[in-house]
Design a protein around this motif. Structure first.
Motif, PDB file in Angstrom:
ATOM      1  N   UNK A 278       0.839  -1.230   0.280  1.00 32.90           N
ATOM      2  CA  UNK A 278      -0.016   0.013   0.011  1.00 32.90           C
ATOM      3  C   UNK A 278       0.941   1.227  -0.032  1.00 32.90           C
ATOM      4  N   UNK A 279       2.047   1.123   0.759  1.00 31.21           N
ATOM      5  CA  UNK A 279       2.982   2.420   0.718  1.00 31.21           C
ATOM      6  C   UNK A 279       3.329   2.876  -0.526  1.00 31.21           C
ATOM      7  N   UNK A 280       3.797   1.614  -1.343  1.00 31.55           N
ATOM      8  CA  UNK A 280       4.404   1.769  -2.769  1.00 31.55           C
ATOM      9  C   UNK A 280       3.256   2.347  -3.628  1.00 31.55           C
ATOM     10  N   UNK A 281       2.028   1.668  -3.458  1.00 33.51           N
ATOM     11  CA  UNK A 281       0.831   2.276  -4.364  1.00 33.51           C
ATOM     12  C   UNK A 281       0.547   3.517  -4.320  1.00 33.51           C
ATOM     13  N   UNK A 282       0.499   3.890  -2.987  1.00 35.65           N
ATOM     14  CA  UNK A 282       0.056   5.385  -2.679  1.00 35.65           C
ATOM     15  C   UNK A 282       1.085   6.466  -3.105  1.00 35.65           C
ATOM     16  N   UNK A 283       2.409   5.936  -2.978  1.00 36.21           N
ATOM     17  CA  UNK A 283       3.542   6.894  -3.393  1.00 36.21           C
ATOM     18  C   UNK A 283       3.369   7.034  -4.921  1.00 36.21           C
ATOM     19  N   UNK A 284       3.081   6.051  -5.751  1.00 34.57           N
ATOM     20  CA  UNK A 284       3.220   6.055  -7.110  1.00 34.57           C
ATOM     21  C   UNK A 284       1.788   7.018  -7.344  1.00 34.57           C
ATOM     22  N   UNK A 285       0.568   6.718  -6.761  1.00 33.57           N
ATOM     23  CA  UNK A 285      -0.466   7.583  -7.201  1.00 33.57           C
ATOM     24  C   UNK A 285      -0.358   9.224  -6.889  1.00 33.57           C
ATOM     25  N   UNK A 286       0.156   9.427  -5.630  1.00 28.97           N
ATOM     26  CA  UNK A 286       0.281  10.757  -5.239  1.00 28.97           C
ATOM     27  C   UNK A 286       1.544  11.482  -5.749  1.00 28.97           C
ATOM     28  N   UNK A 287       2.373  10.756  -6.662  1.00 30.62           N
ATOM     29  CA  UNK A 287       3.540  11.117  -7.257  1.00 30.62           C
ATOM     30  C   UNK A 287       4.565  11.853  -6.007  1.00 30.62           C
ATOM     31  N   UNK A 288       4.634  10.758  -5.053  1.00 30.28           N
ATOM     32  CA  UNK A 288       5.682  10.428  -4.173  1.00 30.28           C
ATOM     33  C   UNK A 288       5.326  11.279  -2.778  1.00 30.28           C
ATOM     34  N   UNK A 289       4.041  12.252  -2.656  1.00 28.05           N
ATOM     35  CA  UNK A 289       3.696  12.879  -1.594  1.00 28.05           C
ATOM     36  C   UNK A 289       3.523  12.022  -0.411  1.00 28.05           C
ATOM     37  N   UNK A 290       2.925  10.829  -0.902  1.00 25.31           N
ATOM     38  CA  UNK A 290       2.545   9.690   0.310  1.00 25.31           C
ATOM     39  C   UNK A 290       4.109   9.360   0.944  1.00 25.31           C
ATOM     40  N   UNK A 291       5.011   9.288  -0.046  1.00 27.94           N
ATOM     41  CA  UNK A 291       6.152   8.706   0.350  1.00 27.94           C
ATOM     42  C   UNK A 291       6.828   9.970   1.509  1.00 27.94           C
ATOM     43  N   UNK A 292       6.492  10.907   1.249  1.00 25.51           N
ATOM     44  CA  UNK A 292       7.279  11.970   2.387  1.00 25.51           C
ATOM     45  C   UNK A 292       6.482  11.682   3.798  1.00 25.51           C
ATOM     46  N   UNK A 293       5.336  11.519   3.489  1.00 24.53           N
ATOM     47  CA  UNK A 293       4.354  10.946   4.875  1.00 24.53           C
ATOM     48  C   UNK A 293       4.824   9.748   5.577  1.00 24.53           C
ATOM     49  N   UNK A 294       5.273   8.941   4.748  1.00 29.77           N
ATOM     50  CA  UNK A 294       5.817   7.788   5.073  1.00 29.77           C
ATOM     51  C   UNK A 294       7.256   7.554   5.886  1.00 29.77           C
ATOM     52  N   UNK A 295       7.996   8.652   5.270  1.00 26.86           N
ATOM     53  CA  UNK A 295       9.303   8.686   5.982  1.00 26.86           C
ATOM     54  C   UNK A 295       9.058   9.378   7.285  1.00 26.86           C
ATOM     55  N   UNK A 296       8.328  10.408   7.487  1.00 26.65           N
ATOM     56  CA  UNK A 296       8.250  11.046   8.759  1.00 26.65           C
ATOM     57  C   UNK A 296       7.316   9.737   9.659  1.00 26.65           C
ATOM     58  N   UNK A 297       6.537   9.208   9.349  1.00 29.43           N
ATOM     59  CA  UNK A 297       5.950   8.197  10.140  1.00 29.43           C
ATOM     60  C   UNK A 297       7.033   6.916  10.548  1.00 29.43           C
ATOM     61  N   UNK A 298       7.764   6.936   9.568  1.00 30.16           N
ATOM     62  CA  UNK A 298       8.894   5.508  10.015  1.00 30.16           C
ATOM     63  C   UNK A 298       9.809   6.197  10.897  1.00 30.16           C
ATOM     64  N   UNK A 299      10.119   7.491  10.799  1.00 34.99           N
ATOM     65  CA  UNK A 299      11.243   7.979  11.920  1.00 34.99           C
ATOM     66  C   UNK A 299      10.404   8.036  13.264  1.00 34.99           C
ATOM     67  N   UNK A 300       9.131   8.149  13.399  1.00 36.47           N
ATOM     68  CA  UNK A 300       8.490   8.189  14.675  1.00 36.47           C
ATOM     69  C   UNK A 300       8.281   6.868  15.274  1.00 36.47           C
ATOM     70  N   UNK A 301       7.964   5.938  14.399  1.00 36.33           N
ATOM     71  CA  UNK A 301       7.601   4.614  14.650  1.00 36.33           C
ATOM     72  C   UNK A 301       8.878   3.780  15.263  1.00 36.33           C
TER      73      UNK A 301
END
Length: 349
Positions: A278-301
């Motif tokens: 899902x992380x890869x799919x949403x990153x492709x659909x949002x042209x990388x915007x979701x990937x930015x959110x993922x990096x932030x979330x990964x650092x917190x977790x």
């Protein structure tokens, strides 16, 4: 001339005969009177002597005054010469880079000692010394800094969760850190005399480690931390492959990052940043915007993970969020991978 009575020879200017005592007629006595010229010479000699005597008296007075002034001048100059000689005797030299430096006064030498420009092994010399000597063997040694007095007892050091060395600490301070749960049995420690760093539980400090209380099983759920099974990945190789494949490999890398983070969270019964696909799919659909959110979330977790050996993960969520906006999203991925590699190395120890 002869005596008229006895015919005895008379001395010149005699008035009586030494033989018969007859008086000698005055007409027979030849008195030698000085001539006028001789009288003049005598008078001139007397006058000249008087003038010389009168002239010598003031000259003698002047000479005496000059002698007294000279003695006073010499008396006044003697201390000055003595001070100069003393000052020269107090001029110091020292060896700097195989060359003589100086002269320096005592105050200048003391200042250089305090500034550590010259030390106890530095060769020094001054007038009166037969040869160069080490500073510690001269009168300057009293100005050397007093060596720090080492505290009694062993001095301990330890490495914290951020791989930073801390110390020195006394045994009592280490005991306090153990009781405050700031260092643990698996924490690396060292003290003077040890060949290498050791885990605290393998040293004499092990007796201060508080035994863990037995975990009480809950009626609803019993939770135990499980080992984390993830593999290290080469960051440099991942970056090169992402560039060579025009970012195609970066999506696979993103998938593995999400998978490994979920594995870490699952081992500690915590929620992850999302399913990898899902992380890869949403990153492709949002042209990388979701990937930015993922990096932030990964650092917190990752920063919320806990390990029994005291290892802690730094919170890099803000940095990982900002870098993609600067066109450096691949650096955020590298930071995330570096954290996972550290967990793989130290998290299960």
């Amino acid at each position: 001339m002869e005596c008229k009575q006895c015919g005895n020879s008379l001395p010149e200017n005699a008035k009586f005969c030494p033989e018969c005592g007859a008086p000698v007629p005055t007409d027979d006595v030849v008195e030698e009177t000085p001539s006028a010229k001789e009288k003049v010479e005598v008078v001139e000699a007397v006058i000249e002597e008087d003038q010389t005597t009168e002239a010598e008296e003031p000259v003698q007075d002047v000479v005496e005054e000059v002698e007294e002034t000279k003695e006073e001048t010499i008396t006044q100059e003697e201390p000055v010469e003595s001070e100069e000689e003393k000052a020269q005797a107090e001029e110091w030299y020292y060896v700097r880079e195989s060359q003589s430096a100086g002269p320096f006064t005592l105050e200048q030498m003391i200042e250089r000692i305090r500034d550590a420009q010259i030390k106890e092994e530095t060769l020094v010399w001054k007038a009166g010394m037969a040869d160069w000597q080490k500073l510690k063997d001269t009168e300057l040694k009293e100005y050397l800094p007093t060596p720090d007095v080492k505290p009694e007892g062993d001095q301990w050091y330890f490495v914290d969760a951020n791989n930073k060395q801390n110390g020195p600490y006394t045994v009592e301070q280490m005991k306090g850190l153990i009781q405050a749960h700031q260092i643990y049995g698996n924490t690396f420690v060292w003290k003077t005399g040890m060949a290498d760093w050791k885990r605290l539980k393998d040293t004499e400090l092990a007796s201060y480690v508080m035994p863990e209380a037995p975990k009480q099983e809950s009626a609803h759920q019993t939770f135990t931390k499980k080992p984390i099974y993830i593999s290290e990945r080469s960051i440099g190789l991942s970056i090169v492959l992402s560039i060579v494949t025009c970012s195609v490999y970066s999506y696979y890398w993103l998938y593995t990052l999400a998978r490994d983070i979920n594995e870490c969270c699952r081992a500690q019964n915590k929620s992850g940043p999302g399913e990898p696909g899902i992380v890869v799919l949403l990153s492709l659909i949002t042209c990388g915007l979701y990937g930015i959110y993922f990096y932030w979330k990964a650092g917190k977790v990752l920063s919320e993970l806990e390990f029994d050996n005291g290892y802690r993960v730094s919170d890099n969520s803000i940095i990982m969020l900002v870098l993609p906006f600067l066109g450096l999203g691949i650096i955020s991925m590298a930071i995330c991978q570096s954290t996972l590699n550290d967990i793989c190395r130290y998290g299960n120890e």
